[in-house]
Design an enzyme around this catalytic site. Sequence first.
Site, PDB file in Angstrom:
ATOM      1  N   CYS A 143       0.819  -1.201   0.000  1.00 54.24           N
ATOM      2  CA  CYS A 143       0.000   0.000   0.000  1.00 54.24           C
ATOM      3  C   CYS A 143       0.855   1.254   0.000  1.00 54.24           C
ATOM      4  O   CYS A 143       0.466   2.292  -0.533  1.00 54.24           O
ATOM      5  CB  CYS A 143      -0.964  -0.001   1.182  1.00 54.24           C
ATOM      6  N   HIS A 330      -2.066   2.399   8.014  1.00 49.96           N
ATOM      7  CA  HIS A 330      -2.260   2.418   6.564  1.00 49.96           C
ATOM      8  C   HIS A 330      -1.746   3.737   6.003  1.00 49.96           C
ATOM      9  O   HIS A 330      -1.740   4.765   6.690  1.00 49.96           O
ATOM     10  CB  HIS A 330      -3.752   2.251   6.260  1.00 49.96           C
ATOM     11  N   ASN A 350      -7.095   6.923  -0.635  1.00 53.78           N
ATOM     12  CA  ASN A 350      -6.800   5.597  -0.111  1.00 53.78           C
ATOM     13  C   ASN A 350      -6.382   4.703  -1.280  1.00 53.78           C
ATOM     14  O   ASN A 350      -7.159   4.506  -2.213  1.00 53.78           O
ATOM     15  CB  ASN A 350      -8.038   5.029   0.575  1.00 53.78           C
TER      16      ASN A 350
END
Length: 887
Positions: A143, A330, A350
């Site tokens: 990510c 995250h 995101n």
Amino acid sequence: MPLMSFGKSLNLPLQDEALSHILPKNVYTKKAGDSVPKGLVPAENAVASYEEAVEICKAKVAQIVKECRRVNQKYRDQHFDIEFDLKWGRRDCLDPLGISEEASKSNFRPRSVKRVGDIFDEPQFYIDDATASDVRQGRDGDCWFMAALCTLSNKKGLIERVCVARDEKVGVYGFVFHRDFQWRSEVIDDKLYLTRSDYDESIQERELFDDRVRINSEEEYRKIYQTGSGALYFAQCKDQNETWLPLMEKAYAKAHGDYAAIEGGFTGEGLEDLTGGVTTELLTSDILDKEQFWKDELLKVNQDFLFGCSTGIFRNWGTWGNRKGIQEGHAYSVMKAVEVDDKRLLLLKNPWGEGEWNGPWSDGSKEWTPYWMEKLDHKFGDDGAFWISYDDLLRKYQSFDRTRLFSPEWEVTQQWTSLTIPWVVDYHDTKFSFTLEKDASVVVVLSQLDDRYFKGLKGQYRYQLSFRIHKAGEDEYIVRSHGNYRMSRSVSAELDLEAGEYHVVMRIAAERDTSVKTVEDVIRENCKDRRDKLLRIGLAYDLAHSKGKIVETEEEKKGKKEAEDKKKQKERAAIKEKLIKEKKDRRHNTVKEKRKMKAAKAKREARAAEKERIAKLEKEKRAAGKSGGNTDVKTDAKPHLQVGTEVMTSGDQTSSVDLKDSSSAAVDETQKEQDEKEPETSTATSDSNTTSGDKKPDTVKDDVTEKLKPSTLDAPATTHGSIAPTDTLTVRINDNTISVAGSAFGGDFEDLSDTDSNVSEVTDHDIDAELASTDDGLMQYPPLGPPVPPPMEEEDDEFQREPWNAIVVVGVRVYSKGSSVSIKVARPRTWEEDDSDEKEQQLDVDDSAADATKTTDVAPPSTEVDKQLLEDKVEEAKIEEAAAAAK
């Protein structure tokens, strides 16, 4: 013969530079090490390295295209062939080398591999350019890299700068990534992993399609499970026919060895790899002026800076989840920052492509009105993009990754070296030195090697970097590096400096993790079954560590040679002195033994002479008795002999030797009485005491002297020195004193005062022979006295091992705007003698021990009581002075 040099890692005990590589005798590593600049390195344009890498990449792709067209085949990347790797079950493109038992295999389970032309109906690399809305993270835990790509897509043209060459028909793509201060190219084919198996290999899915009659079950299966972006196992674009994202992820995974190597990371590091910029980690709680941070930095996003943000860096691992839609642990990218109608808002993304903030200014919140929808050009939808206020951003996100971008007006230079890291953490003796020609804004970056590229061969050590910048010749530092708490790859500092020379003084802490496998174990476990994988990762290791190869400059060579010559001269002088001393000792011992023998012989002959004299006296007494002469001559006198041991060594002094037996006192008394009563008779008797009839009694002294000549005697021993030829030896028999010159002992009784001139003639041949007789050419003196047993070995103390055997390769980059800059490594001159017993620690201003090291001339009073005491003492002194004046 083993394939690898087991344990030849910089993270293991090293004694030689040859141990700093994995592959034996790698010519590519040697060339790479030789190409790294050494010595004083001038600056170049900040984008020059990028342009060079682009040209190399384009040339590689062009050559591949030409080859493939010649043989009428699509390009197959033999170095990262994911199809054969999956079919044969090798998993080298998926799994890393075993770092630990848990990490030896990943959880990746792709089912098949197909080319882009077989996956997409109408494949296109870009559709309406690359944008953040295209990004969809796959099953890899990257990510951070996806967030970096989202951030990169905000600035037009940046993603295109990464993919620089391609031929979609042939199926070849070329990318460039920034690695360890250098742009490197990576070429891949167009094969991608899919989530479903091929129709012939599937079991459950094929049964579902074969349960009823279809025109073409296999084609329908392919369209449902193996067509479009949704069929990809890893990253995918939002559009079903766009291909740039999965291909870029594949190239990035190949550069690091496998897909597992890019799991877990930081957005800032990804931005550095994609842009060549410098990333600084900013904790929200550390921001001093939030107003300034908004105006000078966040509002300049996508201009001078790129920003990422993350959450949950201090989270409790047992409370994994989200807070109002924001996922813990995250990474997100900052897309835009605006200030409209006194509202400060930011657009975040995101990288999952879903999951959004559900607080104020989230989709569907009460803050949205038609005015704001039009003003901000926003549309609702769960696409991972959402707006958030500046205040909520600071409350919900704990960390920012700020990446500074460098335009062509920036110049940059770099230098690398390798360092041994001691157990005690302090600033290192080796430092980097850079010189600015003019006043300029600079960015100084200290980095270690990116071990992600040789994951599995990293070893057991982790390093934390920091540094200080000093003006040359000044002890006080100007600034310290901005510490990164999570990103350990580099630290940096930005400031304006005047023209001049500056030093970058480093402090590096090493931490050992024994739960990680050693390099020897990793190589031993993989050299047979995963030979190709080990070769590829080992080559990446060697190429990276070749940067740390130490090459001596001409100045260092000259200084080292001068020090070695001085050391050799000193060593030869010491050996010469040693040989002269040994010769002196041998000569002294020889003379000493001779003198002992001569003294013993002189004593024997003196006693014999005295006994002979007594015998003559008795004979004369008997003869006198028969003739009616004087019968008072004493005949009971015993030998009277005194032997002294003190010998003076000065040439103008007299030495005495007294020879005495056990009855010397009785002889003295008898002789004294005889002399008092009949001196004339005694004299007459003495006159008749001759051996040949013509000698007088008073010539006994001459007789002894004659008997002590060196023609018949050896050298006597001495207690307090040596007898020189000019010294006088005194022997007293009864009351007769006999003085014998030292020269009388003969030519073999040599003067030790002249020993130096005789012994000092030590030739170079003697010294060379002495050097050759030692182990390493070092002096080894003979032990004095009995041999000393070797000391008992003490148990090794882990806190005193030097120094955990940790060696790190580090480099410094200096960006300058407005001035050219040159840089070099300043190493300690270890060959020079250091008179200091202990190295002084270089404390920071906020070290608790810094107070104890600061000294002042006079300490001022610290309290009112101290001041009053001082004033009282001054007053008392005045009173005493006045009293003394009155007296």
